[in-house]
Structure formats: structure tokens, C-alpha cells
Design an enzyme around this catalytic site. Structure first.
Site, PDB file in Angstrom:
ATOM      1  N   LYS A 111       0.837  -1.210   0.000  1.00 43.55           N
ATOM      2  CA  LYS A 111       0.000   0.000   0.000  1.00 43.55           C
ATOM      3  C   LYS A 111       0.863   1.248   0.000  1.00 43.55           C
ATOM      4  O   LYS A 111       0.566   2.226  -0.682  1.00 43.55           O
ATOM      5  CB  LYS A 111      -0.946   0.006   1.211  1.00 43.55           C
ATOM      6  CG  LYS A 111      -2.110  -0.963   1.062  1.00 43.55           C
ATOM      7  CD  LYS A 111      -3.202  -0.689   2.083  1.00 43.55           C
ATOM      8  CE  LYS A 111      -4.363  -1.639   1.888  1.00 43.55           C
ATOM      9  NZ  LYS A 111      -5.363  -1.552   2.954  1.00 43.55           N
ATOM     10  N   LYS A 194      -4.536  -9.939  -6.929  1.00 49.81           N
ATOM     11  CA  LYS A 194      -5.833 -10.176  -6.271  1.00 49.81           C
ATOM     12  C   LYS A 194      -6.841  -9.110  -6.707  1.00 49.81           C
ATOM     13  O   LYS A 194      -6.461  -7.969  -7.014  1.00 49.81           O
ATOM     14  CB  LYS A 194      -5.679 -10.216  -4.750  1.00 49.81           C
ATOM     15  CG  LYS A 194      -5.477  -8.881  -4.112  1.00 49.81           C
ATOM     16  CD  LYS A 194      -5.662  -8.939  -2.585  1.00 49.81           C
ATOM     17  CE  LYS A 194      -5.440  -7.545  -2.042  1.00 49.81           C
ATOM     18  NZ  LYS A 194      -5.532  -7.358  -0.633  1.00 49.81           N
ATOM     19  N   LYS A 197     -10.034  -3.386  -4.288  1.00 48.95           N
ATOM     20  CA  LYS A 197     -10.679  -2.077  -4.454  1.00 48.95           C
ATOM     21  C   LYS A 197      -9.680  -1.019  -4.911  1.00 48.95           C
ATOM     22  O   LYS A 197     -10.058   0.002  -5.457  1.00 48.95           O
ATOM     23  CB  LYS A 197     -11.253  -1.616  -3.104  1.00 48.95           C
ATOM     24  CG  LYS A 197     -12.344  -2.493  -2.568  1.00 48.95           C
ATOM     25  CD  LYS A 197     -12.598  -2.151  -1.098  1.00 48.95           C
ATOM     26  CE  LYS A 197     -13.473  -3.187  -0.434  1.00 48.95           C
ATOM     27  NZ  LYS A 197     -13.515  -3.048   1.020  1.00 48.95           N
TER      28      LYS A 197
HETATM   29  P1  TYM Z   1     -10.835  -5.792   3.430  1.00 51.75           P
HETATM   30  O1  TYM Z   1     -11.859  -4.773   3.778  1.00 51.75           O
HETATM   31  O2  TYM Z   1      -9.792  -5.442   2.432  1.00 51.75           O
HETATM   32  O3  TYM Z   1     -11.519  -7.115   2.936  1.00 51.75           O
HETATM   33  C1  TYM Z   1     -12.581  -7.742   3.638  1.00 51.75           C
HETATM   34  C2  TYM Z   1     -12.460  -9.253   3.516  1.00 51.75           C
HETATM   35  O4  TYM Z   1     -12.428  -9.638   2.141  1.00 51.75           O
HETATM   36  C3  TYM Z   1     -11.302 -10.489   1.901  1.00 51.75           C
HETATM   37  N1  TYM Z   1     -10.804 -10.265   0.531  1.00 51.75           N
HETATM   38  C4  TYM Z   1     -10.642 -11.221  -0.396  1.00 51.75           C
HETATM   39  N2  TYM Z   1     -10.864 -12.553  -0.354  1.00 51.75           N
HETATM   40  C5  TYM Z   1     -10.621 -13.248  -1.497  1.00 51.75           C
HETATM   41  N3  TYM Z   1     -10.177 -12.694  -2.646  1.00 51.75           N
HETATM   42  C6  TYM Z   1      -9.920 -11.368  -2.721  1.00 51.75           C
HETATM   43  N4  TYM Z   1      -9.493 -10.821  -3.855  1.00 51.75           N
HETATM   44  C7  TYM Z   1     -10.155 -10.560  -1.560  1.00 51.75           C
HETATM   45  N5  TYM Z   1     -10.036  -9.242  -1.299  1.00 51.75           N
HETATM   46  C8  TYM Z   1     -10.425  -9.074  -0.010  1.00 51.75           C
HETATM   47  C9  TYM Z   1     -10.277 -10.077   2.931  1.00 51.75           C
HETATM   48  O5  TYM Z   1      -9.336 -11.111   3.160  1.00 51.75           O
HETATM   49  C10 TYM Z   1     -11.146  -9.796   4.134  1.00 51.75           C
HETATM   50  O6  TYM Z   1     -11.416 -10.994   4.828  1.00 51.75           O
HETATM   51  N6  TYM Z   1      -7.639  -5.549   7.267  1.00 51.75           N
HETATM   52  C11 TYM Z   1      -8.938  -6.058   6.839  1.00 51.75           C
HETATM   53  C12 TYM Z   1     -10.093  -5.579   7.692  1.00 51.75           C
HETATM   54  C13 TYM Z   1      -9.987  -5.882   9.137  1.00 51.75           C
HETATM   55  C14 TYM Z   1     -10.138  -7.149   9.742  1.00 51.75           C
HETATM   56  C15 TYM Z   1     -10.053  -6.919  11.151  1.00 51.75           C
HETATM   57  C16 TYM Z   1     -10.343  -8.436   9.248  1.00 51.75           C
HETATM   58  C17 TYM Z   1      -9.803  -4.961  10.137  1.00 51.75           C
HETATM   59  N7  TYM Z   1      -9.853  -5.601  11.349  1.00 51.75           N
HETATM   60  C18 TYM Z   1     -10.162  -7.970  12.076  1.00 51.75           C
HETATM   61  C19 TYM Z   1     -10.434  -9.481  10.160  1.00 51.75           C
HETATM   62  C20 TYM Z   1     -10.344  -9.258  11.550  1.00 51.75           C
HETATM   63  C21 TYM Z   1      -9.187  -5.584   5.427  1.00 51.75           C
HETATM   64  O7  TYM Z   1      -8.666  -4.587   4.980  1.00 51.75           O
HETATM   65  O8  TYM Z   1     -10.126  -6.312   4.760  1.00 51.75           O
END
Ligand code: TYM
Length: 329
Positions: A111, A194, A197
Site C-alpha cells: 500500500k 488479487k 478495491k
Molecule cells: P478488506 O476490507 O480489504 O476485505 C474484507 C475481507 O475480504 C477479503 N478479501 C478477499 N478474499 C478473497 N479474494 C480477494 N481478492 C479478496 N479481497 C479481499 C479479505 O481477506 C477480508 O477478509 N484488514 C482487513 C479488515 C480488518 C479485519 C479486522 C479483518 C480490520 N480488522 C479484524 C479481520 C479481523 C481488510 O482490509 O479487509
């Protein structure tokens, strides 16, 4: 009962990777587990520098989560900033993780590199400490996420174990859980990256709220390869393998099994697109209904935050007590 916690950021629209990698598994898990799911608006601030954006995205994301099947009668769905214990515990987790450990986080490196000349906040660097607080506050046994979050759950485990050995048993050490198919959905135009967004172009990203015609178009134009053989092999055939995995995840089969039913790319692209349209159409209808009553959405989130605070405040107090901070009276 197994306690589950997982969260999602209100940055941009929810895409198929979020759905297959995370949301769908949260929906399945809510009936067997004690489920907590947060919309992590404070995490979004690591890359937000304009007013008035995060609030509306938070409400839209809540509607998407409920439309996708999270049941507010069963799962606790809350907004991170409504539960102040997240910020409070994150200071403690920051003091339990080293600069070196945070420097090794691939998501930070990616990032920060993408932001180039843009502002790289200290929050982007300490992000995993806030994520660890999200998880540890709820005594979560399991964290269901996509593959890209594995490293963040591993650092949470390290933080929990280090804190427990310094100050006595305080935190549950959580396990990461990823789905068999759909843990890493890749970009339809750039199948080695991957689906994300933060990609430069929307052409390879399928959003949950995309119109059926737009979804079909994105699948028809998906990048494959020129050898013409339908086979599941992520390393040498990333585009075809991604389509197989998406279709497998939508239909509950394995990618190799799905591969056996096709000899040409065209029908595979078409069927993968159709399966996604079928999965998303009812979610889109429910989303529109839910967005028609914003007061009800806010009420559901308020109730979720009350339930979340009951658990989170106990964990924070236990943490302060175990450290031996002087109580206020
Ligand atoms: P975020 O908001 O980017 O994504 C949310 C969830 O979607 C999954 N994900 C994917 N899975 C499969 N293929 C993809 N291309 C893909 N893109 C995203 C992510 O693995 C996630 O499960 N840091 C985290 C948010 C967070 C969090 C937490 C997660 C904050 N606190 C505590 C778990 C526990 C994030 O940015 O996810």
C-alpha cells in the site's frame, strides 16, 4: 460455542473477492458460531483525507452485509468507531508489537508503494495493531478471512502470546480460517493480482452491485491464455484457474471437478458469469430495499454496537487490570 470475529473496511464497493473470501463464509458461520462482524471505519482513515466520505460508505456497507445474508438477530454487526474500546486497546497492542514486525507486513509495503508521492500515514504502518485489537477484544477463536489477511492474523497471534507471557493469561490466541475455494479471487484483467478495491481499473473487478449485463461483459472479456486447454493450474494458467475457482465457489464444487466439464474457454466464461449473476441478483434486490429505510439500518447498527461493547469493555478492563494500571478511584 466458537466465537468468530471478522471485519471489512468501508472503502469502495464490496467486490466478488470480499464476498467469496469473507462475507459468504460469515453468513454460513453465523448459525454455528457466536459471530461478531465489524465495519472498520477507523481503518479506512489510514487512506482517507476528505470529509464526508466514510459515513455514507459505512451505511452502504452495512446494507450490503445484511443484504448478503448477515442476520442482525443472530450475528452482532457493528461499526468500529461506535465501540471506543477498539481505539483504546489498539494503544496496548501497539506497545506489544515491534517496529521490525510491522515493517515486515506485505500489505503495508504494497500500500505504501502504491501511494508513491502521496501521504503515507503512520496509521497505515500501525494498522495491524488496530486489527489485532479488533480481534482480541472479542476473545475470538476464529477469524474467517481471505488469504491476503493471513499475515495480519498471524501477527495478532504473536501479539496475544507476547502479552499473555508478559502480563498473564488475558487474550484468546485466534486461528485464521480461509475458504477452500475463493480465498484469493484475482482480477479478471490481471489474473496474477488479487481482485482489489485499490486497482487502477474497474474492468477486472466484479462489484456486488454491478448490473447483470456489466458482470457478463467483465467475464466475457476475462484474460485467459492461448493454449486453449481447460485445466486448473494457478501457476501456469492463472486466468482460467481463477474462472474455475469462481465457478467452483459459486456452485460448491472443486475447481478440478469444474474443469472436467469444459473443453473451451467461451462456455466456461459464460457459465462463471451466469453463476455470479444468479448469486448476486437476490443480494442486489435486498440491498435496494434496505437502503430505502436508513433509520432502520442505523437502529440495527446501534443495537450491534451495544452488544459489541458488552464484550469489548470487559476485555479492555481485564487487560488494564492484568497490566496493573491504577484504577481511577
Ligand atoms: P478488506 O476490507 O480489504 O476485505 C474484507 C475481507 O475480504 C477479503 N478479501 C478477499 N478474499 C478473497 N479474494 C480477494 N481478492 C479478496 N479481497 C479481499 C479479505 O481477506 C477480508 O477478509 N484488514 C482487513 C479488515 C480488518 C479485519 C479486522 C479483518 C480490520 N480488522 C479484524 C479481520 C479481523 C481488510 O482490509 O479487509
Amino acid at each position: 460455542m466458537t466465537r468468530v470475529l471478522s471485519c471489512i473496511q468501508p472503502t469502495g464497493g464490496v467486490h466478488l473477492g470480499n464476498y467469496l473470501g469473507a462475507l459468504r463464509n460469515w453468513v454460513i458461520g453465523q448459525h454455528e458460531c457466536d459471530a461478531f462482524h465489524g465495519i472498520v471505519d477507523l481503518h479506512a482513515l489510514t487512506v482517507t483525507d476528505r470529509p464526508g466520505l466514510v459515513g455514507p460508505s459505512t451505511l452502504e456497507l452495512a446494507a450490503t452485509l445484511f443484504a448478503g445474508g448477515l442476520d442482525p438477530e443472530v450475528a452482532t454487526v457493528f461499526v468500529q468507531s461506535h465501540v471506543p474500546e477498539h481505539s483504546q486497546l489498539s494503544w496496548i497492542t501497539e506497545c506489544t508489537v515491534s517496529y521490525g514486525e510491522l515493517s515486515r507486513m506485505t500489505q503495508f509495503k504494497d500500500k505504501a508503494a502504491k501511494r508513491e508521492a502521496d501521504f503515507v500515514s503512520a496509521g497505515l504502518f500501525t494498522y495491524p495493531a488496530l486489527q489485532a485489537a479488533d480481534i482480541l477484544l472479542y476473545d475470538a477463536d476464529e477469524v474467517p478471512v481471505g488469504e491476503d489477511q493471513r499475515q495480519h492474523v498471524e501477527i495478532t497471534r504473536d501479539i496475544a502470546m507476547r502479552f499473555n507471557s508478559r502480563f498473564g493469561e488475558t487474550f484468546v490466541v485466534p486461528k485464521v480460517v480461509t475458504p477452500k475455494a475463493g480465498a484469493k479471487v484475482t482480477d479478471l484483467q490481471e489474473p496474477t493480482a488479487k481482485m482489489s478495491k485499490s486497482s487502477n481499473s474497474d474492468a477486472g473487478i466484479v462489484y456486488l452491485l454491478d448490473e447483470p449485463a456489466a458482470i457478463m461483459k467483465k467475464f466475457k472479456r476475462a484474460v485467459t491464455d492461448s493454449d486453449g486447454e481447460v485445466r486448473f493450474d494457478r501457476a501456469t494458467k492463472p486466468g482460467v484457474s481463477n474462472l474455475l475457482e469462481i465457478l467452483a465457489a459459486c456452485t460448491g464444487r472443486s475447481p478440478a471437478e469444474v474443469a472436467g466439464s469444459y473443453s473451451q474457454y467461451g462456455p466456461l466464461k459464460n457459465d462463471a458469469g451466469q453463476a455470479v449473476v444468479e448469486l448476486l441478483t437476490p443480494i442486489q434486490h435486498r440491498y435496494r430495499e434496505l437502503m430505502g429505510d436508513r433509520a432502520e439500518l442505523s437502529r440495527l447498527l446501534r443495537r450491534g454496537a451495544d452488544k459489541a461493547r458488552e464484550v469489548a469493555s470487559r476485555t479492555l478492563q481485564r487487560t488494564y487490570d492484568n497490566i496493573g494500571l491504577l484504577p481511577p478511584n
